[in-house]
Motif scaffolding. Structure first.
Motif, mmCIF file in Angstrom:
data_model
loop_
_atom_site.group_PDB
_atom_site.id
_atom_site.type_symbol
_atom_site.label_atom_id
_atom_site.label_comp_id
_atom_site.label_asym_id
_atom_site.label_seq_id
_atom_site.Cartn_x
_atom_site.Cartn_y
_atom_site.Cartn_z
ATOM 1 N N ALA A 1 0.821 -1.216 0.000
ATOM 2 C CA ALA A 1 0.000 0.000 0.000
ATOM 3 C C ALA A 1 0.858 1.271 0.000
ATOM 4 N N GLU A 2 2.154 1.132 0.352
ATOM 5 C CA GLU A 2 3.045 2.315 0.392
ATOM 6 C C GLU A 2 3.292 2.886 -0.997
ATOM 7 N N VAL A 3 3.100 2.087 -2.031
ATOM 8 C CA VAL A 3 3.395 2.535 -3.394
ATOM 9 C C VAL A 3 2.265 3.442 -3.887
ATOM 10 N N LYS A 4 2.611 4.695 -4.184
ATOM 11 C CA LYS A 4 1.597 5.679 -4.606
ATOM 12 C C LYS A 4 1.056 5.339 -5.999
ATOM 13 N N PRO A 5 -0.206 5.733 -6.266
ATOM 14 C CA PRO A 5 -0.811 5.399 -7.565
ATOM 15 C C PRO A 5 0.015 5.852 -8.766
ATOM 16 N N GLU A 6 0.635 7.060 -8.704
ATOM 17 C CA GLU A 6 1.408 7.524 -9.867
ATOM 18 C C GLU A 6 2.672 6.672 -10.064
ATOM 19 N N THR A 7 3.235 6.191 -8.947
ATOM 20 C CA THR A 7 4.415 5.314 -9.029
ATOM 21 C C THR A 7 3.973 3.983 -9.647
ATOM 22 N N GLU A 8 2.849 3.501 -9.154
ATOM 23 C CA GLU A 8 2.292 2.235 -9.629
ATOM 24 C C GLU A 8 2.060 2.290 -11.151
ATOM 25 N N ALA A 9 1.528 3.426 -11.618
ATOM 26 C CA ALA A 9 1.225 3.573 -13.048
ATOM 27 C C ALA A 9 2.522 3.526 -13.873
ATOM 28 N N LYS A 10 3.558 4.207 -13.379
ATOM 29 C CA LYS A 10 4.837 4.243 -14.097
ATOM 30 C C LYS A 10 5.477 2.843 -14.114
ATOM 31 N N LEU A 11 5.402 2.154 -12.980
ATOM 32 C CA LEU A 11 5.967 0.798 -12.899
ATOM 33 C C LEU A 11 5.235 -0.142 -13.859
ATOM 34 N N ALA A 12 3.904 -0.008 -13.909
ATOM 35 C CA ALA A 12 3.101 -0.887 -14.768
ATOM 36 C C ALA A 12 3.449 -0.659 -16.238
ATOM 37 N N GLU A 13 3.756 0.609 -16.553
ATOM 38 C CA GLU A 13 4.104 0.949 -17.936
ATOM 39 C C GLU A 13 5.448 0.325 -18.321
ATOM 40 N N LEU A 14 6.427 0.431 -17.412
ATOM 41 C CA LEU A 14 7.781 -0.072 -17.712
ATOM 42 C C LEU A 14 7.939 -1.571 -17.501
ATOM 43 N N TYR A 15 7.214 -2.106 -16.498
ATOM 44 C CA TYR A 15 7.379 -3.520 -16.123
ATOM 45 C C TYR A 15 6.021 -4.210 -16.018
ATOM 46 N N PRO A 16 5.441 -4.563 -17.158
ATOM 47 C CA PRO A 16 4.097 -5.166 -17.125
ATOM 48 C C PRO A 16 4.041 -6.472 -16.316
ATOM 49 N N ALA A 17 5.171 -7.158 -16.173
ATOM 50 C CA ALA A 17 5.148 -8.432 -15.427
ATOM 51 C C ALA A 17 5.780 -8.274 -14.039
ATOM 52 N N ASP A 18 5.783 -7.052 -13.504
ATOM 53 C CA ASP A 18 6.428 -6.768 -12.210
ATOM 54 C C ASP A 18 5.940 -7.685 -11.081
#
Ligand code: HEC
Length: 193
Positions: free
Chosen positions: A154-171
């Motif tokens: 839950a510590e991961v902010k939504p904007e961080t989450e969005a950027k991670l999802a864009e770069l690492y779809p299989a994170d």
């Protein structure tokens, strides 16, 4: 090598020499590996903290994404060793472990489940790979508070989450807690060339 075997055959005492030499060699190589890891880790953390300060986690993702491989490459060039990071829960598939590292990670995961602290998990030995003697060193990386910005739940902010999802779809590198093993440093050096 032949004369050593001969000497060992004629003198019982000499039998102990090769084993002792290997222990000394492993101790020296382990100290060298620990130094490389400390430098690599300091540089990564330094870049990470500076980027977090400058623009928060979303900005700092660039450090891990672009700079981490460069910092690893520089460490390899300076030392002549192979210097990599890996994990049981990968973010970047480029960091997939080789068979040796995968076995070490599995062992660390099992020991951690039995209560061993991640900070003490490490292994160092000389193995044979493709007919060569190779020194292998694997050390667990514990999760720190800052890491949770990008590897927590839950510590991961939504904007961080969005950027991670864009770069690492299989994170898969999410949901970690402080002190848990996040991954490993895995180093190797070919001794006979
Ligand atoms: C700003 C976001 C961010 C923070 C904070 C962060 N990481 Fe990462 N981490 C990443 C990204 C992005 C990658 C993928 C890097 C790549 O593409 O090689 C990564 C990859 C890794 C890897 C390599 C294995 C893999 O899953 O690909 C390890 C190990 C790791 N991080 C540990 C840590 C630790 C330990 C901390 C805290 C000291 C930390 N990270 C803090 C974003 C972050």
């Amino acid at each position: 090598m032949k004369h050593l075997t001969l000497a060992a055959a004629f003198c019982g005492l000499a039998l102990a020499t090769p084993a002792l030499a290997a222990d000394d060699e492993i101790a020296a190589l382990t100290a060298e590996a620990a130094g490389i890891v400390a430098k690599f880790s300091d540089e990564l953390k330094g870049e990470l903290m500076a980027a977090m300060k400058a623009g928060g986690p979303v900005n700092a993702i660039g450090v891990c994404n672009e700079k981490a491989p460069g910092i690893a490459a520089a460490a390899e060039e300076a030392s002549g060793w192979s210097v990599r990071r890996s994990s049981h829960k990968l973010r970047n598939p480029d960091n997939t472990p080789d068979a040796y590292t995968a076995a070490a990670i599995a062992d660390f995961v099992a020991r951690e489940a039995e209560g061993a602290p991640a900070s003490g998990l490490a292994t160092a030995e000389i193995v044979e790979e493709n007919g060569q003697r190779v020194f292998r060193f694997v050390k667990a990386i514990p999760t720190g508070q800052t890491c949770l910005n990008c590897h927590g739940g839950a510590e991961v902010k939504p904007e961080t989450e969005a950027k991670l999802a864009e770069l690492y779809p299989a994170d898969a590198a999410r949901g970690f807690a402080v002190d848990q093993m996040r991954g490993v440093f895995t180093l190797s050096k070919v001794l006979d060339e």
